[in-house]
Design a protein around this motif. Sequence first.
Motif, PDB file in Angstrom:
ATOM      1  N   ARG A   1       0.827  -1.218   0.000  1.00 19.46           N
ATOM      2  CA  ARG A   1       0.000   0.000   0.000  1.00 19.46           C
ATOM      3  C   ARG A   1       0.858   1.264   0.000  1.00 19.46           C
ATOM      4  NH1 ARG A   1      -5.362   1.622   1.089  1.00 19.46           N
ATOM      5  NH2 ARG A   1      -5.815  -0.099  -0.309  1.00 19.46           N
ATOM      6  N   GLN A   2       2.025   1.225   0.650  1.00 18.38           N
ATOM      7  CA  GLN A   2       2.857   2.427   0.701  1.00 18.38           C
ATOM      8  C   GLN A   2       3.422   2.775  -0.672  1.00 18.38           C
ATOM      9  OE1 GLN A   2       3.609  -0.430   2.133  1.00 18.38           O
ATOM     10  NE2 GLN A   2       5.798  -0.917   2.088  1.00 18.38           N
ATOM     11  N   TRP A   3       3.711   1.757  -1.514  1.00 16.00           N
ATOM     12  CA  TRP A   3       4.234   2.039  -2.850  1.00 16.00           C
ATOM     13  C   TRP A   3       3.131   2.556  -3.768  1.00 16.00           C
ATOM     14  CZ3 TRP A   3       9.072   2.679  -2.587  1.00 16.00           C
ATOM     15  CH2 TRP A   3       9.838   1.908  -1.716  1.00 16.00           C
ATOM     16  N   LEU A   4       1.948   2.014  -3.608  1.00 19.58           N
ATOM     17  CA  LEU A   4       0.796   2.560  -4.323  1.00 19.58           C
ATOM     18  C   LEU A   4       0.580   4.017  -3.932  1.00 19.58           C
ATOM     19  CD1 LEU A   4      -1.797   2.028  -6.103  1.00 19.58           C
ATOM     20  CD2 LEU A   4      -2.951   1.519  -3.943  1.00 19.58           C
ATOM     21  N   THR A   5       0.687   4.293  -2.643  1.00 18.65           N
ATOM     22  CA  THR A   5       0.539   5.658  -2.135  1.00 18.65           C
ATOM     23  C   THR A   5       1.570   6.585  -2.752  1.00 18.65           C
ATOM     24  OG1 THR A   5      -0.272   4.789  -0.027  1.00 18.65           O
ATOM     25  CG2 THR A   5       0.527   7.059  -0.040  1.00 18.65           C
ATOM     26  N   PHE A   6       2.809   6.118  -2.851  1.00 18.38           N
ATOM     27  CA  PHE A   6       3.878   6.951  -3.422  1.00 18.38           C
ATOM     28  C   PHE A   6       3.586   7.283  -4.878  1.00 18.38           C
ATOM     29  CE2 PHE A   6       7.903   7.647  -5.582  1.00 18.38           C
ATOM     30  CZ  PHE A   6       8.519   8.571  -4.757  1.00 18.38           C
ATOM     31  N   GLY A   7       3.217   6.273  -5.664  1.00 16.87           N
ATOM     32  CA  GLY A   7       2.946   6.502  -7.073  1.00 16.87           C
ATOM     33  C   GLY A   7       1.804   7.464  -7.293  1.00 16.87           C
ATOM     34  N   PHE A   8       0.705   7.250  -6.578  1.00 21.01           N
ATOM     35  CA  PHE A   8      -0.446   8.133  -6.731  1.00 21.01           C
ATOM     36  C   PHE A   8      -0.183   9.500  -6.107  1.00 21.01           C
ATOM     37  CE2 PHE A   8      -3.772   4.499  -7.168  1.00 21.01           C
ATOM     38  CZ  PHE A   8      -3.318   4.270  -8.457  1.00 21.01           C
ATOM     39  N   GLY A   9       0.647   9.540  -5.068  1.00 21.85           N
ATOM     40  CA  GLY A   9       0.977  10.813  -4.435  1.00 21.85           C
ATOM     41  C   GLY A   9       1.705  11.762  -5.369  1.00 21.85           C
TER      42      GLY A   9
END
Length: 369
Positions: free
Chosen positions: A276-284
Amino acid sequence: MPMYFLQAKSVFTVLMILQSASVSAHPPGLSSLDISIQTTDVVVKITFALQDIEAFTPMDSDLDAEVTDAEREAAKPAIARLLASQLRINIDGKDYQPAQPGQMSFDDQNNALVTLVYPEVPQQQLLVQSAFLAQLPSGHQQYLTVRTANGVTLAEKMLGKTDDQLNLTLAGSNQPSAGAPTWLGAFADFFKLGIEHILTGYDHLLFLFALLAVTHSFGPALKIITFFTIAHSITLACAGLNIIELPSSFVEPVIAVTIIYVAMENVIRGDHPRGRQWLTFGFGLIHGFGFAGVLREMGISSGETGILLPLLSFNLGIETGQIAVAALVLPIIWWINNNLLIADKLLKGCSLSVCLMGTYWLLERTILS
């Protein structure tokens, strides 16, 4: 009433407030006023979002719900007259009018830009009043800067409906006297603007809510918030420094897509989705371009401290507001997620609601725009 029903009601209440607080995720309300004291005159550049002024100078002359290029061109003189008439420039105790009609143009951010020239130079005092703010919603803010011909900042101030003027006393050679606004005031203004932007940026808040909805404790939540912060800070800086630019017509729909994706992942994968943190980074990274749009709308790109001071203080304001929201909702989310009887149904119900709102924003920013 059982405690878990009260907790569940609290989460749904927060969600519904976010959804119903505004039809649009980013309501209009920002403009800029850039004043340059030249050798023989004062040059004023005014920037307003078209949606803030079209109610006062309608551009759709044939009422077909579409504004053509010809209609935009035809509206230029009226917009220039409107903004000129609502601006008071008082030089050394005397009100002045522009030497000629304002030069009017549109930029690719859907803003109206008007340049006015006043045929006098202040020696002791300059008073600027933006009376148009009184006709706009109370939340509208206008960033005012006063500079010398060589770009030295004399004053910076955020104007609003209840404080729509700046009175600058000069000590000679266009230099401000003691007590004039400093960089600290500009820092505070942009810090406050960052907080206000995240608290009224309902799409960003719903995205963050959907990300945090699967967490059970401090560690995973900290990872998500940290990765989101790093990501949007990177692209906010890149966009603010004009290293990378993406049009808002692309960024805003994609932000809506990120909301839909995260919400549907919550529904399909349920609790504890991996990475979830990598998804967050990409979308962030995408959300950072959305934050940068605020500074672009205000034309913040020059001055004694350049873009760096507004960029830093605006970003710090965003982070402060984000942490405050997280601190409010996370204890409720954790309590519910640790109650097995309601956790799964409530997660899916809230995520579906977020998904519906994201879908509405996607349609609003594409098909309905």
